[in-house]
Design an enzyme around this catalytic site. Structure first.
Site, PDB file in Angstrom:
ATOM      1  N   SER A   1       0.841  -1.211   0.000  1.00 16.84           N
ATOM      2  CA  SER A   1       0.000   0.000   0.000  1.00 16.84           C
ATOM      3  C   SER A   1       0.868   1.250   0.000  1.00 16.84           C
ATOM      4  O   SER A   1       2.000   1.238   0.516  1.00 16.84           O
ATOM      5  CB  SER A   1      -0.878   0.024   1.256  1.00 16.84           C
ATOM      6  OG  SER A   1      -1.544   1.266   1.371  1.00 16.84           O
TER       7      SER A   1
ATOM      8  N   TYR B   1      -1.942  -0.568  10.179  1.00 21.50           N
ATOM      9  CA  TYR B   1      -2.107  -0.934   8.763  1.00 21.50           C
ATOM     10  C   TYR B   1      -0.821  -0.601   7.995  1.00 21.50           C
ATOM     11  O   TYR B   1      -0.296  -1.428   7.238  1.00 21.50           O
ATOM     12  CB  TYR B   1      -3.308  -0.181   8.179  1.00 21.50           C
ATOM     13  CG  TYR B   1      -3.544  -0.440   6.705  1.00 21.50           C
ATOM     14  CD1 TYR B   1      -4.136  -1.633   6.272  1.00 21.50           C
ATOM     15  CD2 TYR B   1      -3.182   0.493   5.739  1.00 21.50           C
ATOM     16  CE1 TYR B   1      -4.352  -1.873   4.919  1.00 21.50           C
ATOM     17  CE2 TYR B   1      -3.397   0.264   4.384  1.00 21.50           C
ATOM     18  CZ  TYR B   1      -3.985  -0.916   3.982  1.00 21.50           C
ATOM     19  OH  TYR B   1      -4.203  -1.167   2.649  1.00 21.50           O
TER      20      TYR B   1
HETATM   21  P1  NAD Z   1     -11.783  -5.567  -0.194  1.00 23.40           P
HETATM   22  O1  NAD Z   1     -12.227  -5.418   1.217  1.00 23.40           O
HETATM   23  O2  NAD Z   1     -12.743  -5.408  -1.301  1.00 23.40           O
HETATM   24  O3  NAD Z   1     -11.025  -6.961  -0.400  1.00 23.40           O
HETATM   25  C1  NAD Z   1     -10.345  -7.641   0.609  1.00 23.40           C
HETATM   26  C2  NAD Z   1     -10.693  -9.108   0.513  1.00 23.40           C
HETATM   27  O4  NAD Z   1      -9.913  -9.833   1.463  1.00 23.40           O
HETATM   28  C3  NAD Z   1     -12.180  -9.375   0.836  1.00 23.40           C
HETATM   29  O5  NAD Z   1     -12.739 -10.197  -0.164  1.00 23.40           O
HETATM   30  C4  NAD Z   1     -12.111 -10.079   2.187  1.00 23.40           C
HETATM   31  O6  NAD Z   1     -13.154 -11.016   2.384  1.00 23.40           O
HETATM   32  C5  NAD Z   1     -10.756 -10.761   2.090  1.00 23.40           C
HETATM   33  N1  NAD Z   1     -10.216 -11.094   3.402  1.00 23.40           N
HETATM   34  C6  NAD Z   1     -10.182 -10.312   4.508  1.00 23.40           C
HETATM   35  N2  NAD Z   1      -9.637 -10.991   5.525  1.00 23.40           N
HETATM   36  C7  NAD Z   1      -9.317 -12.217   5.057  1.00 23.40           C
HETATM   37  C8  NAD Z   1      -8.729 -13.369   5.644  1.00 23.40           C
HETATM   38  N3  NAD Z   1      -8.377 -13.385   6.934  1.00 23.40           N
HETATM   39  N4  NAD Z   1      -8.545 -14.468   4.880  1.00 23.40           N
HETATM   40  C9  NAD Z   1      -8.926 -14.460   3.568  1.00 23.40           C
HETATM   41  N5  NAD Z   1      -9.479 -13.406   2.968  1.00 23.40           N
HETATM   42  C10 NAD Z   1      -9.678 -12.294   3.707  1.00 23.40           C
HETATM   43  O7  NAD Z   1     -10.608  -4.498  -0.335  1.00 23.40           O
HETATM   44  P2  NAD Z   1      -9.586  -4.165  -1.507  1.00 23.40           P
HETATM   45  O8  NAD Z   1      -9.505  -2.698  -1.528  1.00 23.40           O
HETATM   46  O9  NAD Z   1      -9.884  -4.894  -2.761  1.00 23.40           O
HETATM   47  O10 NAD Z   1      -8.229  -4.706  -0.848  1.00 23.40           O
HETATM   48  C11 NAD Z   1      -7.387  -5.671  -1.445  1.00 23.40           C
HETATM   49  C12 NAD Z   1      -5.966  -5.434  -0.973  1.00 23.40           C
HETATM   50  O11 NAD Z   1      -5.518  -4.170  -1.448  1.00 23.40           O
HETATM   51  C13 NAD Z   1      -5.813  -5.387   0.542  1.00 23.40           C
HETATM   52  O12 NAD Z   1      -4.616  -6.059   0.915  1.00 23.40           O
HETATM   53  C14 NAD Z   1      -5.689  -3.907   0.838  1.00 23.40           C
HETATM   54  O13 NAD Z   1      -4.992  -3.645   2.024  1.00 23.40           O
HETATM   55  C15 NAD Z   1      -4.932  -3.448  -0.391  1.00 23.40           C
HETATM   56  N6  NAD Z   1      -5.028  -2.013  -0.670  1.00 23.40           N
HETATM   57  C16 NAD Z   1      -6.222  -1.441  -0.939  1.00 23.40           C
HETATM   58  C17 NAD Z   1      -6.266  -0.080  -1.231  1.00 23.40           C
HETATM   59  C18 NAD Z   1      -7.550   0.634  -1.552  1.00 23.40           C
HETATM   60  O14 NAD Z   1      -7.530   1.867  -1.654  1.00 23.40           O
HETATM   61  N7  NAD Z   1      -8.661  -0.081  -1.734  1.00 23.40           N
HETATM   62  C19 NAD Z   1      -5.090   0.681  -1.222  1.00 23.40           C
HETATM   63  C20 NAD Z   1      -3.891   0.057  -0.938  1.00 23.40           C
HETATM   64  C21 NAD Z   1      -3.867  -1.306  -0.669  1.00 23.40           C
END
Ligand code: NAD
Length: 252
Positions: free
Chosen positions: A143, A158
């Site tokens: 991130s 985080y």
């Molecule tokens: P999201 O919440 O849509 O997706 C996260 C997924 O991870 C969900 O489907 C959830 O059910 C699953 N999950 C959570 N805990 C889990 C566990 N213990 N075991 C298995 N699955 C689990 O969010 P997203 O934005 O698509 O996030 C995906 C990745 O991108 C994450 O690692 C997040 O930290 C990272 N990220 C997101 C952003 C953003 O702006 N959305 C920015 C930087 C990084």
């Protein structure tokens, strides 16, 4: 097709508007077979079904597993050994975020976040590695918070977990290089998914967009395209690094 005939596992990939699912869909469009891992069986099954509609009956399977569950991951790996036979690509995407200030973060918050975001990556990588072909690729989702600190982008715990993802990525690249397995990360900026769709009020959003040279938040597909690059031979000599996907919000 960039990854035709390859097999890929993606954690946290069942949310239909998430980064993991968008990446899985891109992989299927590029000829791969994918395994969607996520918490709930019905979500995994639904996601896999919609990908089979795109890529055919063998394009996707779903398996419910929590990345904190090392035994569960070992069982999934065993299942994949029989269905896929081998694994070419692992995407460590499962993650959770809490927007909290330092003084609000409890020990439980700290452990919960580190357990999923960092130890989950370690667990999934250790479980899937025996299946991985020499020359395979690991892509882990870190991130912008690892680079700039938490704040609006997630709490300090985080940010620390994602900093760990970057450090672990470098260790993987070093250790797995002799097997020609590459390990890289991506640093998404603000990507509109269920993680943050309602996190900012209109004024905050406008201020954030104004600080992004490309003038918009990112989409899951923006991240998926870079994951495809890092998973494919297009990046054959790239390992141990992280690609920023933030519209210029943070520059080195
Ligand atoms: P999201 O919440 O849509 O997706 C996260 C997924 O991870 C969900 O489907 C959830 O059910 C699953 N999950 C959570 N805990 C889990 C566990 N213990 N075991 C298995 N699955 C689990 O969010 P997203 O934005 O698509 O996030 C995906 C990745 O991108 C994450 O690692 C997040 O930290 C990272 N990220 C997101 C952003 C953003 O702006 N959305 C920015 C930087 C990084």
């Amino acid at each position: 097709m960039l990854i035709k005939g390859m097999t890929a596992v993606l954690t946290g990939a069942a949310a239909p508007d998430g980064i993991g699912f968008a990446t899985a869909r891109r992989f299927v469009e590029e000829g791969a077979r994918v395994a969607i891992l996520d918490l709930r069986q019905e979500d995994c099954a639904r996601a896999a079904e919609s990908l089979r509609a795109i890529g055919g009956p063998n394009a996707a399977i779903g398996a419910a597993v929590d990345v904190r569950d090392r035994q569960g991951l070992a069982q999934v790996a065993q299942h994949l050994q029989t269905t896929f036979g081998k694994l070419d690509i692992l995407v460590n995407n499962a993650g959770i975020a809490q927007k909290r200030r330092l003084e609000e973060v409890s020990a439980e918050d700290w452990h919960a976040t580190l357990d999923v975001n960092l130890m989950g990556m370690f667990n999934a990588t250790q479980a899937m590695l025996p299946l991985m072909t020499d020359g395979g690729a690991i892509v882990s989702v870190a991130s912008i918070a690892a680079q700039r600190g938490g704040g609006l982008l997630g709490g300090p715990h985080y940010a620390a977990s994602k900093g760990g993802v970057l450090a672990l990525t470098k260790s993987l690249a070093r250790e797995l290089g002799p097997r020609r397995i590459r390990a890289n990360a991506v640093n998404p900026g603000v990507i509109i998914t269920s993680m943050n769709r309602t996190a900012f009020d209109a004024a905050t959003q406008a201020g954030m967009v104004a600080s992004i040279p490309l003038g918009r938040f990112g989409s899951p597909e923006d991240v998926a395209r870079v994951c495809l690059f890092l998973a494919s031979d297009l990046s054959a000599y790239v390992t141990g690094t992280a690609v920023d996907i933030n519209g210029g919000m943070h520059m080195h």
